[in-house]
Design an enzyme around this catalytic site. Structure first.
Site, mmCIF file in Angstrom:
data_model
loop_
_atom_site.group_PDB
_atom_site.id
_atom_site.type_symbol
_atom_site.label_atom_id
_atom_site.label_comp_id
_atom_site.label_asym_id
_atom_site.label_seq_id
_atom_site.Cartn_x
_atom_site.Cartn_y
_atom_site.Cartn_z
ATOM 1 N N TYR A 107 0.870 -1.171 0.000
ATOM 2 C CA TYR A 107 0.000 0.000 0.000
ATOM 3 C C TYR A 107 0.911 1.226 0.000
ATOM 4 O O TYR A 107 1.370 1.685 1.043
ATOM 5 C CB TYR A 107 -0.926 -0.017 1.219
ATOM 6 C CG TYR A 107 -1.818 1.195 1.346
ATOM 7 C CD1 TYR A 107 -2.448 1.740 0.236
ATOM 8 C CD2 TYR A 107 -2.031 1.791 2.585
ATOM 9 C CE1 TYR A 107 -3.269 2.856 0.358
ATOM 10 C CE2 TYR A 107 -2.845 2.897 2.720
ATOM 11 C CZ TYR A 107 -3.465 3.431 1.601
ATOM 12 O OH TYR A 107 -4.273 4.539 1.721
ATOM 13 N N ASP A 150 -2.262 -1.529 -3.949
ATOM 14 C CA ASP A 150 -2.613 -0.159 -4.297
ATOM 15 C C ASP A 150 -1.312 0.623 -4.329
ATOM 16 O O ASP A 150 -0.800 1.042 -3.286
ATOM 17 C CB ASP A 150 -3.584 0.411 -3.260
ATOM 18 C CG ASP A 150 -3.949 1.862 -3.533
ATOM 19 O OD1 ASP A 150 -3.488 2.409 -4.560
ATOM 20 O OD2 ASP A 150 -4.679 2.456 -2.715
ATOM 21 N N HIS A 253 -12.257 1.568 -4.549
ATOM 22 C CA HIS A 253 -11.446 0.742 -5.439
ATOM 23 C C HIS A 253 -12.218 -0.526 -5.827
ATOM 24 O O HIS A 253 -13.041 -1.031 -5.057
ATOM 25 C CB HIS A 253 -10.158 0.281 -4.749
ATOM 26 C CG HIS A 253 -9.204 1.384 -4.430
ATOM 27 N ND1 HIS A 253 -8.033 1.585 -5.124
ATOM 28 C CD2 HIS A 253 -9.238 2.346 -3.467
ATOM 29 C CE1 HIS A 253 -7.383 2.608 -4.612
ATOM 30 N NE2 HIS A 253 -8.097 3.092 -3.606
#
Length: 262
Positions: A107, A150, A253
């Protein structure tokens, strides 16, 4: 063996436990990587996920923000968790399957609103994080590895709804794209999604700010699946499950999928 994998910024695993279970029952990836779990590991609903068939977990968590988890039907053992840029954030976890495949779940920091590290510390932290990722993979060249997560950067012109309008918007600025490209190059990573879907607009994130996200369709491809070059050709069946963005009380998302014959 063939196994399927999905990556999804869940934007609070406790708040969206039901959505995770819905994805598990409806799509059934063998491995599900989550980001932005926003929970200490001991507060994550791991028993519910185990009851759904995902009894193997490696994770790092924090109260209220960040947090990464790999939920797996297949046995997996933790093989690393790095604090790139010394931020003290739970942004990376690595696990290894019994077939020897290592999965890195990231992330990457979002970077704030202004793409200028002189006035925005968060943007500087993002660039530093990516620099340390680059250096780590240069010194620890990945083999039989998958990197997902991500990454908070949409690198290609067709990864955003309007390339020219977003050139000065954090997540698509040239300096961010260059930093991500350096990470990819030093690790000999292959963008699996674009290997399978080489052309066309492709998004995995749509802002909550849009009154009608689907109609506006102002998306960005921030979520990625990469493979080390020694196994990249074993990947197939890439897709982004756009419909998930339209579920009740969704994450902003959508999950990204790929399968591997290894």
């Amino acid at each position: 063996m063939t196994f399927s994998l999905a990556t999804w910024n869940i934007n609070s695993v406790r708040l969206r436990e039901d959505l995770v279970l819905k994805l598990m029952s409806g799509q059934g990836p063998d491995v599900l990587c989550l980001q932005e779990c926003k929970s200490p590991v001991d507060k994550m609903p791991l028993q519910a996920f185990a009851d759904a068939g995902y009894g193997h977990v490696v994770a790092r968590g924090q109260k209220g923000y960040n947090g990464v988890a790999i939920l797996s039907k297949l046995p997996i053992r933790e093989v690393g968790a790095h604090d790139f840029a010394a931020l003290g954030h739970a942004r990376h976890i690595a696990g290894q399957l019994e077939n020897g495949v290592t999965i890195h779940n990231f992330y990457v920091p979002a970077g704030g609103d202004k793409p200028d590290r002189a006035i925005n510390d968060k943007f500087g932290q993002k660039l530093d994080y990516l620099t340390e990722m680059r250096d780590w993979f240069r010194d620890n060249r990945p083999e039989k590895s998958i990197l997902v997560g991500d990454l908070n950067i949409a690198p290609r012109e067709d990864d955003v709804w309007d390339h020219k309008k977003l050139l000065k918007i954090v997540s698509h600025t040239p300096v961010e794209v260059a930093h991500l490209s350096d990470v990819q190059a030093e690790g000999n990573w292959v963008d699996v999604t674009r290997q399978d879907i080489p052309q066309g607009l492709l998004y995995s994130w749509w802002s909550y700010r849009a009154a009608d996200w689907d109609a506006a369709d102002k998306g960005r491809r921030l979520d990625h699946i990469w493979a080390s070059d020694d196994i990249a050709r074993s990947a197939h069946s890439s897709r982004i499950l756009r419909e998930v963005r339209g579920w009740d009380k969704p994450s902003d998302h959508a999950p990204v999928f790929a399968s591997f014959d290894l």
